[in-house]
Design an enzyme around this catalytic site. Sequence first.
Site, PDB file in Angstrom:
ATOM      1  N   SER A  72       0.830  -1.207   0.000  1.00  5.64           N
ATOM      2  CA  SER A  72       0.000   0.000   0.000  1.00  5.64           C
ATOM      3  C   SER A  72       0.864   1.256   0.000  1.00  5.64           C
ATOM      4  O   SER A  72       1.439   1.592  -1.013  1.00  5.64           O
ATOM      5  CB  SER A  72      -1.022   0.028   1.133  1.00  5.64           C
ATOM      6  OG  SER A  72      -1.963   1.056   0.871  1.00  5.64           O
ATOM      7  N   HIS A  77       3.862  14.170   5.877  1.00  5.05           N
ATOM      8  CA  HIS A  77       3.658  15.559   5.463  1.00  5.05           C
ATOM      9  C   HIS A  77       4.089  16.438   6.631  1.00  5.05           C
ATOM     10  O   HIS A  77       3.627  16.238   7.756  1.00  5.05           O
ATOM     11  CB  HIS A  77       2.192  15.832   5.126  1.00  5.05           C
ATOM     12  CG  HIS A  77       1.649  14.918   4.081  1.00  5.05           C
ATOM     13  ND1 HIS A  77       1.985  15.012   2.749  1.00  5.05           N
ATOM     14  CD2 HIS A  77       0.810  13.856   4.185  1.00  5.05           C
ATOM     15  CE1 HIS A  77       1.365  14.064   2.072  1.00  5.05           C
ATOM     16  NE2 HIS A  77       0.647  13.347   2.922  1.00  5.05           N
ATOM     17  N   CYS A  92      -1.600  -3.834   3.311  1.00  9.91           N
ATOM     18  CA  CYS A  92      -2.526  -4.944   3.083  1.00  9.91           C
ATOM     19  C   CYS A  92      -1.807  -6.281   3.228  1.00  9.91           C
ATOM     20  O   CYS A  92      -2.377  -7.313   2.944  1.00  9.91           O
ATOM     21  CB  CYS A  92      -3.131  -4.853   1.679  1.00  9.91           C
ATOM     22  SG  CYS A  92      -4.149  -3.411   1.429  1.00  9.91           S
TER      23      CYS A  92
END
Length: 127
Positions: A72, A77, A92
């Site tokens: 995934s 940020h 996943c």
Amino acid sequence: MDNTLIDPRIIGKHVYGNLYEIPEEIAGDEEYLRNVVVEAAKLANMTLLEVKSWKLGGEKGGVSVIALVLESHIAIHTWINYRYATVDVYTCGEKSDPWRAFNYIVEKLKPKEYTVNYADRTQLLKQ
């Protein structure tokens, strides 16, 4: 109708959080943050496919790093002036460990405080 959920076919583990009062020199260092994400993926047993990053200027400037992993993604940020970062690790894969990646990122970004959330996104299918 039998609603028994039996067979987990997709193992979805999502760890995400907010990091407060990180050092400005870390929040603004694009190369350092890229390296942190790459190492976090390795430690979490994820298959790294690609890493992209951007450094944004201005009052609300910061750095965004996104790693696409086979399982995934990992994203960081930062907002330099606010000494703040968000971290998102989703996998996943049954063999990958998003907690290990998240904890490593927290260790390397050195926040004075942080919050963490977990979502089990496993889909269970009837047999």
